[in-house]
Design a protein around this motif. Structure first.
Motif, PDB file in Angstrom:
ATOM      1  N   GLU A   1       0.810  -1.202  -0.090  1.00  0.00           N
ATOM      2  CA  GLU A   1       0.112  -0.019  -0.026  1.00  0.00           C
ATOM      3  C   GLU A   1       0.791   1.207  -0.112  1.00  0.00           C
ATOM      4  OE1 GLU A   1      -3.657  -2.260   2.381  1.00  0.00           O
ATOM      5  OE2 GLU A   1      -2.199  -0.760   3.417  1.00  0.00           O
ATOM      6  N   LEU A   2       1.960   1.153   0.808  1.00  0.00           N
ATOM      7  CA  LEU A   2       2.772   2.414   0.805  1.00  0.00           C
ATOM      8  C   LEU A   2       3.588   2.714  -0.462  1.00  0.00           C
ATOM      9  CD1 LEU A   2       4.328   2.402   4.440  1.00  0.00           C
ATOM     10  CD2 LEU A   2       3.018   4.229   3.493  1.00  0.00           C
ATOM     11  N   ALA A   3       4.072   1.365  -1.270  1.00  0.00           N
ATOM     12  CA  ALA A   3       4.728   1.571  -2.337  1.00  0.00           C
ATOM     13  C   ALA A   3       3.933   2.280  -3.320  1.00  0.00           C
ATOM     14  CB  ALA A   3       5.295   0.161  -2.699  1.00  0.00           C
ATOM     15  N   ALA A   4       2.511   1.787  -3.498  1.00  0.00           N
ATOM     16  CA  ALA A   4       1.863   2.293  -4.487  1.00  0.00           C
ATOM     17  C   ALA A   4       1.382   3.666  -4.312  1.00  0.00           C
ATOM     18  CB  ALA A   4       0.232   1.437  -4.325  1.00  0.00           C
ATOM     19  N   GLY A   5       1.346   4.193  -2.873  1.00  0.00           N
ATOM     20  CA  GLY A   5       1.111   5.415  -2.669  1.00  0.00           C
ATOM     21  C   GLY A   5       2.209   6.403  -2.949  1.00  0.00           C
ATOM     22  N   VAL A   6       3.322   6.078  -2.726  1.00  0.00           N
ATOM     23  CA  VAL A   6       4.605   6.650  -3.179  1.00  0.00           C
ATOM     24  C   VAL A   6       4.924   6.829  -4.676  1.00  0.00           C
ATOM     25  CG1 VAL A   6       7.021   6.638  -3.124  1.00  0.00           C
ATOM     26  CG2 VAL A   6       5.913   6.208  -0.927  1.00  0.00           C
ATOM     27  N   MET A   7       4.493   5.391  -5.416  1.00  0.00           N
ATOM     28  CA  MET A   7       4.603   5.889  -6.761  1.00  0.00           C
ATOM     29  C   MET A   7       3.474   6.763  -7.505  1.00  0.00           C
ATOM     30  SD  MET A   7       7.182   3.854  -7.284  1.00  0.00           S
ATOM     31  CE  MET A   7       7.072   4.107  -9.158  1.00  0.00           C
ATOM     32  N   ALA A   8       2.355   6.994  -6.674  1.00  0.00           N
ATOM     33  CA  ALA A   8       1.499   7.722  -7.326  1.00  0.00           C
ATOM     34  C   ALA A   8       2.143   9.003  -7.315  1.00  0.00           C
ATOM     35  CB  ALA A   8       0.140   7.527  -6.520  1.00  0.00           C
ATOM     36  N   VAL A   9       2.642   9.559  -6.128  1.00  0.00           N
ATOM     37  CA  VAL A   9       3.090  10.681  -6.012  1.00  0.00           C
ATOM     38  C   VAL A   9       4.295  10.961  -7.004  1.00  0.00           C
ATOM     39  CG1 VAL A   9       4.480  12.299  -4.563  1.00  0.00           C
ATOM     40  CG2 VAL A   9       2.425  11.075  -3.558  1.00  0.00           C
ATOM     41  N   LEU A  10       5.026  10.007  -7.131  1.00  0.00           N
ATOM     42  CA  LEU A  10       6.363  10.093  -8.195  1.00  0.00           C
ATOM     43  C   LEU A  10       5.895  10.125  -9.421  1.00  0.00           C
ATOM     44  CD1 LEU A  10       8.952   7.432  -6.397  1.00  0.00           C
ATOM     45  CD2 LEU A  10       8.748   9.954  -6.022  1.00  0.00           C
ATOM     46  N   VAL A  11       5.100   9.438  -9.762  1.00  0.00           N
ATOM     47  CA  VAL A  11       4.409   9.553 -11.208  1.00  0.00           C
ATOM     48  C   VAL A  11       3.845  10.899 -11.579  1.00  0.00           C
ATOM     49  CG1 VAL A  11       3.011   8.620 -12.879  1.00  0.00           C
ATOM     50  CG2 VAL A  11       4.158   7.020 -11.680  1.00  0.00           C
ATOM     51  N   ALA A  12       3.215  11.424 -10.447  1.00  0.00           N
ATOM     52  CA  ALA A  12       2.501  12.634 -10.875  1.00  0.00           C
ATOM     53  C   ALA A  12       3.543  13.946 -10.848  1.00  0.00           C
ATOM     54  CB  ALA A  12       1.452  13.012  -9.651  1.00  0.00           C
ATOM     55  N   VAL A  13       4.674  13.712 -10.035  1.00  0.00           N
ATOM     56  CA  VAL A  13       5.826  14.639 -10.038  1.00  0.00           C
ATOM     57  C   VAL A  13       6.469  14.655 -11.428  1.00  0.00           C
ATOM     58  CG1 VAL A  13       7.717  15.273  -9.115  1.00  0.00           C
ATOM     59  CG2 VAL A  13       6.007  14.755  -7.445  1.00  0.00           C
ATOM     60  N   GLN A  14       6.626  13.241 -11.947  1.00  0.00           N
ATOM     61  CA  GLN A  14       7.411  13.230 -13.161  1.00  0.00           C
ATOM     62  C   GLN A  14       6.838  13.671 -14.257  1.00  0.00           C
ATOM     63  OE1 GLN A  14      10.619  12.169 -13.282  1.00  0.00           O
ATOM     64  NE2 GLN A  14      10.554  11.519 -15.516  1.00  0.00           N
ATOM     65  N   TYR A  15       5.495  13.454 -14.475  1.00  0.00           N
ATOM     66  CA  TYR A  15       4.670  13.646 -15.485  1.00  0.00           C
ATOM     67  C   TYR A  15       3.512  14.487 -15.364  1.00  0.00           C
ATOM     68  CZ  TYR A  15       6.953   9.429 -17.250  1.00  0.00           C
ATOM     69  OH  TYR A  15       7.775   8.337 -17.771  1.00  0.00           O
ATOM     70  N   GLY A  16       3.606  15.191 -14.247  1.00  0.00           N
ATOM     71  CA  GLY A  16       2.454  16.102 -14.193  1.00  0.00           C
ATOM     72  C   GLY A  16       1.115  15.530 -14.028  1.00  0.00           C
ATOM     73  N   PRO A  17       0.252  16.280 -13.105  1.00  0.00           N
ATOM     74  CA  PRO A  17      -1.060  15.889 -13.010  1.00  0.00           C
ATOM     75  C   PRO A  17      -2.048  15.628 -14.092  1.00  0.00           C
ATOM     76  CG  PRO A  17      -0.998  18.304 -12.464  1.00  0.00           C
ATOM     77  CD  PRO A  17       0.301  17.838 -12.970  1.00  0.00           C
ATOM     78  N   ALA A  18      -1.510  14.866 -15.252  1.00  0.00           N
ATOM     79  CA  ALA A  18      -2.188  14.887 -16.510  1.00  0.00           C
ATOM     80  C   ALA A  18      -2.469  13.290 -16.747  1.00  0.00           C
ATOM     81  CB  ALA A  18      -1.318  15.357 -17.550  1.00  0.00           C
ATOM     82  N   LEU A  19      -2.931  13.058 -17.906  1.00  0.00           N
ATOM     83  CA  LEU A  19      -3.331  11.575 -18.297  1.00  0.00           C
ATOM     84  C   LEU A  19      -2.183  10.802 -18.498  1.00  0.00           C
ATOM     85  CD1 LEU A  19      -5.638   9.617 -19.207  1.00  0.00           C
ATOM     86  CD2 LEU A  19      -5.227  10.481 -21.515  1.00  0.00           C
ATOM     87  N   PRO A  20      -0.980  11.231 -19.064  1.00  0.00           N
ATOM     88  CA  PRO A  20       0.224  10.223 -18.940  1.00  0.00           C
ATOM     89  C   PRO A  20       0.487   9.598 -17.469  1.00  0.00           C
ATOM     90  CG  PRO A  20       0.619  11.913 -20.426  1.00  0.00           C
ATOM     91  CD  PRO A  20      -0.950  12.335 -19.722  1.00  0.00           C
ATOM     92  N   ALA A  21       0.376  10.632 -16.430  1.00  0.00           N
ATOM     93  CA  ALA A  21       0.558  10.037 -14.998  1.00  0.00           C
ATOM     94  C   ALA A  21      -0.214   9.122 -14.691  1.00  0.00           C
ATOM     95  CB  ALA A  21       0.581  11.281 -14.247  1.00  0.00           C
ATOM     96  N   LEU A  22      -1.548   9.147 -15.149  1.00  0.00           N
ATOM     97  CA  LEU A  22      -2.734   7.981 -14.704  1.00  0.00           C
ATOM     98  C   LEU A  22      -2.257   6.681 -15.343  1.00  0.00           C
ATOM     99  CD1 LEU A  22      -5.294   7.002 -13.278  1.00  0.00           C
ATOM    100  CD2 LEU A  22      -6.277   8.172 -15.196  1.00  0.00           C
ATOM    101  N   ILE A  23      -1.885   6.703 -16.604  1.00  0.00           N
ATOM    102  CA  ILE A  23      -1.564   5.643 -17.376  1.00  0.00           C
ATOM    103  C   ILE A  23      -0.449   4.761 -16.924  1.00  0.00           C
ATOM    104  CG2 ILE A  23      -1.013   4.879 -19.575  1.00  0.00           C
ATOM    105  CD1 ILE A  23      -2.530   6.984 -20.922  1.00  0.00           C
TER     106      ILE A  23
END
Length: 259
Positions: free
Chosen positions: A81-103
């Motif tokens: 659960e923590l790993a998924a939470g951290v990865m969600a933040v890191l992906v949003a930082v890397q790709y911005g709050p946009a569709l690529p981050a979600l994908i």
């Protein structure tokens, strides 16, 4: 303040996704539904109340034990659960709050589930990798940095390379050295990250896998009696590519040289 709330919500969304991944990892190899019934204790099968099913927090409050039977619940649950939470933040930082981050976050979640199932059961479920190939190709029409042609070549190169390696090993050694699950996994990865990402992923996975194998042999010696699954290394290589691949490739081919 609004930014802080946004990142908190992103992290909480990742935690909830991690809780769902725990269900997938537990049930998919058994052919069980990931929807019904609700979460249950792995030992006594007692239904877990909603207040005991809050990601990470409930595990900490219950001190890692089932409220009904008192049996220990693996620490892997809150770690996922923590790993998924951290990865969600890191992906949003890397790709911005946009569709690529979600994908890419959904891809990483699939890779977490695949890696844990491969470690536990030495299988990579087709129900994740095969739909993932189609999903990756469709995603290429939505990702600005990935064309449909790159995605298609990624599928062909990813699946074809490992198939050639597996076939060559079988012809040389007379036995299978790589499962079909790895082939389909790399084809799925190629669909999401293209043919360049496939070569990068194989290189990183082979490097980390080799180092891990050497360490395990030196540590366990003759007691090492099982094969190390390759799926987690492929998954790790793909995640490294998502965050650092383009910059590392740029540095390797076009960076300054000491000579």
């Amino acid at each position: 303040m609004s930014n802080l709330i946004f990142w908190f919500l992103v992290f909480c969304t990742g935690l909830c996704m991690g809780s769902f991944l725990n269900v997938c990892v537990s049930r998919l190899p058994q052919g069980l539904s990931i929807v019904r019934p609700g979460s249950r204790c792995p030992d006594c099968s007692t239904a877990i109340a909603f207040y005991d099913n809050i990601p990470v927090i409930s595990w900490l409050l219950l001190r890692g034990r089932c409220r009904a039977c008192g049996r220990s619940i693996s620490v892997r649950y809150p770690i996922v659960e923590l790993a998924a939470g951290v990865m969600a933040v890191l992906v949003a930082v890397q790709y911005g709050p946009a569709l690529p981050a979600l994908i890419y976050f959904l891809l990483i979640c699939a890779l977490i589930a695949i890696s844990l199932i491969d470690l536990d059961h030495r299988i990579i479920p087709d129900m994740i990798s095969l739909p993932g190939i189609a999903a990756g190709f469709l995603a290429s029409f939505l990702l600005p940095e990935l064309s449909w042609l790159d995605s298609l070549l990624g599928i062909l190169v990813g699946g074809g390379l490992l198939y050639a390696v597996a076939l060559g090993y079988y012809l040389f050694a007379g036995k299978e050295g790589m499962g079909g699950g790895d082939i389909k996994l790399l084809a799925m990865l190629g669909a999401f990250i293209g043919w360049k990402g496939v070569f990068f992923t194989i290189f990183v996975a082979s490097l980390i896998g080799t180092i891990t194998g050497i360490v395990m042999i030196l540590t366990a010696g003759k007691n090492l009696k099982f094969a190390v699954p390759f799926g987690p290394f492929l998954s790790l290589g793909a995640v490294v590519y998502l965050f650092f691949g383009q910059s590392l490739i740029q540095w390797y081919f076009f960076g300054p040289r000491p000579w």
